[in-house]
Design a protein around this motif. Sequence first.
Motif, PDB file in Angstrom:
ATOM      1  N   ARG A   9      13.394 -10.250 -42.699  1.00  0.00           N
ATOM      2  CA  ARG A   9      15.330  -9.695 -44.157  1.00  0.00           C
ATOM      3  C   ARG A   9      15.447  -8.577 -43.900  1.00  0.00           C
ATOM      4  O   ARG A   9      16.735  -8.905 -43.870  1.00  0.00           O
ATOM      5  N   ALA A  10      14.974  -7.488 -42.781  1.00  0.00           N
ATOM      6  CA  ALA A  10      15.636  -6.363 -42.784  1.00  0.00           C
ATOM      7  C   ALA A  10      16.784  -6.614 -41.886  1.00  0.00           C
ATOM      8  O   ALA A  10      17.359  -6.593 -42.029  1.00  0.00           O
ATOM      9  N   ASP A  11      16.308  -8.237 -40.634  1.00  0.00           N
ATOM     10  CA  ASP A  11      17.120  -7.693 -39.547  1.00  0.00           C
ATOM     11  C   ASP A  11      18.666  -9.485 -40.294  1.00  0.00           C
ATOM     12  O   ASP A  11      19.060  -9.048 -39.303  1.00  0.00           O
ATOM     13  N   GLU A  12      17.345 -10.167 -40.945  1.00  0.00           N
ATOM     14  CA  GLU A  12      18.872 -10.812 -41.931  1.00  0.00           C
ATOM     15  C   GLU A  12      20.265  -9.746 -42.539  1.00  0.00           C
ATOM     16  O   GLU A  12      21.275 -10.064 -41.861  1.00  0.00           O
ATOM     17  N   LEU A  13      19.837  -9.120 -43.089  1.00  0.00           N
ATOM     18  CA  LEU A  13      20.925  -8.227 -43.964  1.00  0.00           C
ATOM     19  C   LEU A  13      21.434  -7.047 -42.551  1.00  0.00           C
ATOM     20  O   LEU A  13      22.790  -7.359 -42.141  1.00  0.00           O
ATOM     21  N   ILE A  14      20.708  -7.665 -41.728  1.00  0.00           N
ATOM     22  CA  ILE A  14      21.465  -6.551 -40.443  1.00  0.00           C
ATOM     23  C   ILE A  14      22.397  -7.315 -39.652  1.00  0.00           C
ATOM     24  O   ILE A  14      23.502  -6.836 -39.424  1.00  0.00           O
TER      25      ILE A  14
END
Length: 81
Positions: A9-14
Amino acid sequence: MAIELTGERADELITLQRASDAAHAAVREDPSPEAWAAWRERAGKVQAKVTEYAKEISQPRNEVEAAVKKAVRHPEPQPEA
């Protein structure tokens, strides 16, 4: 309290924030209506996903947004192997 961004999820946001930042840079180079539209679209996607993620982790949206922008614009140095 600092927000820790980990996982897919964090990778997607980044990834979304990087795309938005790239679109913003394109607007500065060529402020055409198409460039503005692309930036607005990408920025809107980032905002929607940040809001969704903030609700999931029960954290303030603005703190999640700040953590995402910090991760993209001021990344922590990677340890040497």
